[in-house]
Design an enzyme around this catalytic site. Structure first.
Site, PDB file in Angstrom:
ATOM      1  N   GLU A 151      95.670  31.214 -24.363  1.00  0.00           N
ATOM      2  CA  GLU A 151      95.573  32.592 -23.877  1.00  0.00           C
ATOM      3  C   GLU A 151      95.787  33.506 -25.074  1.00  0.00           C
ATOM      4  OE1 GLU A 151      94.510  33.333 -21.038  1.00  0.00           O
ATOM      5  OE2 GLU A 151      94.640  31.371 -20.096  1.00  0.00           O
ATOM      6  N   CYS A 157      98.105  42.158 -24.444  1.00  0.00           N
ATOM      7  CA  CYS A 157      96.878  41.479 -24.883  1.00  0.00           C
ATOM      8  C   CYS A 157      95.628  42.047 -24.228  1.00  0.00           C
ATOM      9  CB  CYS A 157      96.981  39.972 -24.632  1.00  0.00           C
ATOM     10  SG  CYS A 157      97.150  39.518 -22.894  1.00  0.00           S
TER      11      CYS A 157
END
Length: 489
Positions: free
Chosen positions: A210, A244
């Site tokens: 991720e 993110c």
């Protein structure tokens, strides 16, 4: 033997006892984790405040509420997720049991990130527990207070052999990566992601990465710019841009750039007051190293809003930069801070071209009233996700797989996707020692007639559940006809 080796060895030995396989054990551990989140809310918030300057409200909103939702979802659906899953058959297997059986992978390594130290570390753990795995948990050393608290408190709630917490820095992580795992789940940047994948390859260990990247945000000139800028401001400056999936940069036509700057300026004042530095819900950069990296990115760009820096407090004001180009320093790496550059384009054609010329992002944001324009961006670009007319909120939908593509990551999780990602979906076929006449078509000598029958039996697919449904409908139709006929006599 190192501390890291011992933790992995202990987790594997405990897994091999088989105690994670019964659903009752998994449910007990998930309920214990939920109790941990409820009972230790104050300690968690205090740790995050020390690490990132977040308020207690922000910690609950962005860290623990999502964990509660994921745990409750797993508890409600675990029996269904773990059950055998029937599949279509061919004529050769029409009378046999054919299904997929989810089974635990084994020992999973979870390497968490510092920007949301609880959410992105414990969400994969929920999937690992639900799928029946053991897990070694490595929180980020950068959020040191959260890591220390996790190491201290989590073993008081979870099986400490099955779910050990290993703290430390680069050397400890490197030592962990030397060990053999059955899956590695890493959240962080692409540079470290490549090292994780390289280490995993030595053991042929599958990975979920991720990562992040530069997530673009296109604003169509005909949309409600006031609303668009309000939502972008929230999405960008939450956690001081250390998210993110934060909008990394804006793409818009030159004709609306000044309007966009003014609207975002108004929203910054509304959300964080005239002085964000003193506002409780505006946090800090995680450390001075990251602050200096972000400040250096501003060099050579025109500051339209903000720009103030206090290195002693790890403070950077919410900042908007205009007239940025694709060659600017701001565009060479993921910003991961409270800087929002604006790049002007001639329209959606150039915006799509600009996005496609770069690495695939974790998410693309589009603000437009024109649904055809939104669908065009979906059709002509690639990203981990696409969100139209808002920011970040796709992360809250557990039914949506969360993950990247290409440079922004591989694999996905959340809800059932976490369970499936951290399970082996085992193919099972149970035949009977009967009907050997039909089976004989597989054996030599081969003839044209045999091949004809083989093609028929092997290529004809049957959806058994659909056949049952049709059979039930036929039976109900027959019953209805019988009743009608009786009444018409």
């Amino acid at each position: 033997m190192s501390r890291e080796q011992l933790a992995v060895q202990r987790a594997r030995k405990s897994f091999h006892t088989g105690k994670t396989k019964p659903l009752e054990h998994r449910i007990h551990q998930l309920r214990s984790l939920l109790r941990f989140v409820h009972e230790r809310q104050k300690e968690i918030a205090d740790a995050v405040k020390k690490d990132l300057g977040k308020s207690e409200y922000a910690t609950e909103l962005f860290e623990t509420i999502g964990l509660e939702g994921e745990i409750n979802l797993a508890l409600e659906n675990l029996a269904e997720w773990a059950a055998p899953r029937p599949v279509e058959k061919n004529l050769l297997t029409i009378l046999d049991e054919v299904y997929i059986q989810p089974e635990p992978l084994g020992v999973v390594l979870i390497i968490g990130a510092w920007n949301y130290p609880w959410a992105v570390t414990l969400q994969p753990l929920i999937g690992a527990i639900a799928a029946g795995n053991a897990a070694v948990i490595k929180p980020s050393e950068i959020s040191s207070h959260s890591a220390k608290l996790m190491e201290e408190l989590l073993p008081q709630y979870l099986d400490k052999d099955l779910y050990p917490v290993v703290t430390g820095g680069v050397s400890e992580t490197q030592e962990l990566l030397k060990q053999r795992f059955d899956h590695i789940f890493y959240t962080g940047n692409s540079t470290v992601g490549k090292l994780v994948m390289e280490a995993a390859a030595r053991h042929l260990t599958p990975v979920t990465l991720e990562l992040g990247g530069k997530s673009p945000c296109y604003i169509d000139k005909d949309c409600d710019i006031t609303v668009a800028c309000r939502r972008i401001t929230w999405g960008k400056f939450v956690n001081v841009g250390q998210t993110c999936i934060a909008p990394d940069y804006i793409l818009c036509e030159a004709s609306i750039q000044s309007r966009v700057v003014e609207e975002i300026k108004k929203c910054i004042k509304e959300f964080y007051t005239d002085n964000p530095k003193t506002f409780e819900d505006y946090g800090r950069m995680v450390n001075q190293r990251h602050l200096k990296r972000v400040v250096a990115l501003m060099e050579g760009s025109t500051i339209a809003v903000g720009g103030e820096v206090d290195e002693s407090q790890c403070y950077i004001a919410p900042t908007v930069l205009k007239d940025v180009t694709g060659e600017s320093k701001l565009m060479q790496e993921e910003i991961f801070g409270p800087l929002l550059p604006i790049i002007t384009v001639s329209g959606v054609d150039e915006a799509i071209e600009f996005i496609n010329d770069r690495e695939k992002p974790l998410v693309i944001y589009v603000f437009a009233d024109n649904n055809k324009l939104i669908k065009r961006v979906i059709a002509e670009t690639s990203s981990g996700a696409l969100l139209a007319n808002d920011c970040l909120v796709h992360f809250t939908v557990s039914a949506l797989p969360f993950g990247g593509v290409g440079n922004s990551g591989m694999g996905c999780y959340h809800g059932r996707h976490s369970f499936d990602r951290l399970s082996h979906l085992r193919s099972c076929l149970i035949k009977q020692l009967k009907m050997e006449g039909v089976n004989s078509m597989r054996y030599p000598p081969h003839t044209a007639k045999k091949m004809s029958w083989a093609r028929f039996f092997l290529l004809k697919q049957f959806n058994v559940s659909r056949m049952r449904h049709l059979a039930l409908l036929a039976m109900l139709a027959g019953l209805a006809a019988f009743v009608v006929q009786r009444f018409l006599r």
